[in-house]
Write a protein that holds these residues in place. Structure first.
Motif, mmCIF file in Angstrom:
data_model
loop_
_atom_site.group_PDB
_atom_site.id
_atom_site.type_symbol
_atom_site.label_atom_id
_atom_site.label_comp_id
_atom_site.label_asym_id
_atom_site.label_seq_id
_atom_site.Cartn_x
_atom_site.Cartn_y
_atom_site.Cartn_z
ATOM 1 N N GLN A 125 -2.605 -39.777 35.039
ATOM 2 C CA GLN A 125 -1.769 -40.959 35.186
ATOM 3 C C GLN A 125 -1.884 -41.543 36.591
ATOM 4 N N GLN A 126 -2.136 -40.688 37.537
ATOM 5 C CA GLN A 126 -2.256 -41.133 38.918
ATOM 6 C C GLN A 126 -3.378 -42.160 39.059
ATOM 7 N N VAL A 127 -4.504 -41.912 38.461
ATOM 8 C CA VAL A 127 -5.642 -42.812 38.566
ATOM 9 C C VAL A 127 -5.347 -44.125 37.859
ATOM 10 N N ALA A 128 -4.701 -44.049 36.687
ATOM 11 C CA ALA A 128 -4.396 -45.261 35.935
ATOM 12 C C ALA A 128 -3.423 -46.141 36.709
ATOM 13 N N ALA A 129 -2.394 -45.549 37.309
ATOM 14 C CA ALA A 129 -1.395 -46.330 38.038
ATOM 15 C C ALA A 129 -1.994 -46.920 39.320
ATOM 16 N N ALA A 130 -2.841 -46.151 40.008
ATOM 17 C CA ALA A 130 -3.428 -46.646 41.244
ATOM 18 C C ALA A 130 -4.418 -47.777 40.970
ATOM 19 N N ASN A 169 7.672 -47.925 31.879
ATOM 20 C CA ASN A 169 7.035 -46.615 31.787
ATOM 21 C C ASN A 169 6.365 -46.186 33.093
ATOM 22 N N GLY A 170 6.708 -46.823 34.175
ATOM 23 C CA GLY A 170 6.153 -46.449 35.464
ATOM 24 C C GLY A 170 4.917 -47.215 35.864
ATOM 25 N N ALA A 171 4.354 -47.982 34.970
ATOM 26 C CA ALA A 171 3.172 -48.774 35.289
ATOM 27 C C ALA A 171 3.610 -50.110 35.880
ATOM 28 N N PRO A 214 15.974 -54.967 31.345
ATOM 29 C CA PRO A 214 15.802 -56.221 32.097
ATOM 30 C C PRO A 214 15.258 -56.062 33.511
ATOM 31 N N MET A 215 14.649 -54.920 33.839
ATOM 32 C CA MET A 215 14.175 -54.703 35.195
ATOM 33 C C MET A 215 12.674 -54.452 35.207
#
Length: 191
Positions: free
Chosen positions: A35-40, A57-59, A69-70
């Motif tokens: 997930q680290q690579v995908a988010a970066a 979902n953190g992305a 709503p955020m």
């Protein structure tokens, strides 16, 4: 801890590239594994937008949703006009005009709650498709009745049904719960 200090120093100096690197480092430290690579790598896709939250979902992506709503990022990219309004918003909000407040809102969000909840008219297409499907089913039934099904057998005529019922009574079929249980054999009539 060193990353936070470096990010604060970069933010004070206003280096855009340093801020992007700090955001990347924060995402790498906060997420692990694949997930680290995908988010970066998704940071390069958001352009010049501010990451303002965790998101769904953190992305770092933007969604207009009533139940959440955020969004993680702002709707519009930073322009000199928006940046000037953001500097002005740090002061007294009474000095901002209504148009400036609306511009700030539209820079962060695409739609208001009223716009998200507004009826879309989708019910019209759903009703139309349902009526078309129903009419097609009725036409298929009528065509099948005319061209496929045979005539009703004569065993379903009222005379044949009455004869079948008389035979069941004569044979005393189902004497406990069936037809014979409702027939009075002494009187020769229904109970």
């Amino acid at each position: 801890m060193l990353v936070v200090f470096e990010c604060k120093m970069a933010a004070r100096k206003g280096y855009e590239m340093a801020l992007r690197q700090c955001a990347t480092m924060a995402l790498r430290n906060g997420l692990g594994g694949r997930q680290q690579v995908a988010a970066a790598s998704s940071l390069a896709k958001i352009g010049n937008r501010d990451v303002v939250g965790f998101g769904v979902n953190g992305a770092p992506n933007y969604y207009d949703r009533v139940d959440f709503p955020m969004p993680a990022i702002r709707f519009k990219e930073n322009t000199p006009d928006i940046m000037a309004l953001r500097e002005k918003e740090k002061g007294d909000w009474n000095k901002l005009t209504v148009e400036e407040k609306k511009a700030l809102y539209r820079a962060s969000f695409c739609q208001t709650f009223a716009e998200m909840k507004a009826p879309t008219g989708e019910w019209k297409s759903v009703l139309g498709i349902s009526l078309i499907a129903s009419s097609i089913a009725i036409w298929i039934y009528l065509l099948m009745k005319v061209y496929v099904y045979d005539a009703i057998p004569d065993t379903l005529s009222p005379e044949k049904k009455e004869a079948q019922l008389k035979r069941m009574i004569d044979l005393r079929a189902n004497p406990i719960h069936g037809v014979s249980s409702k027939w009075d054999y002494e009187k020769g009539d229904w109970k």
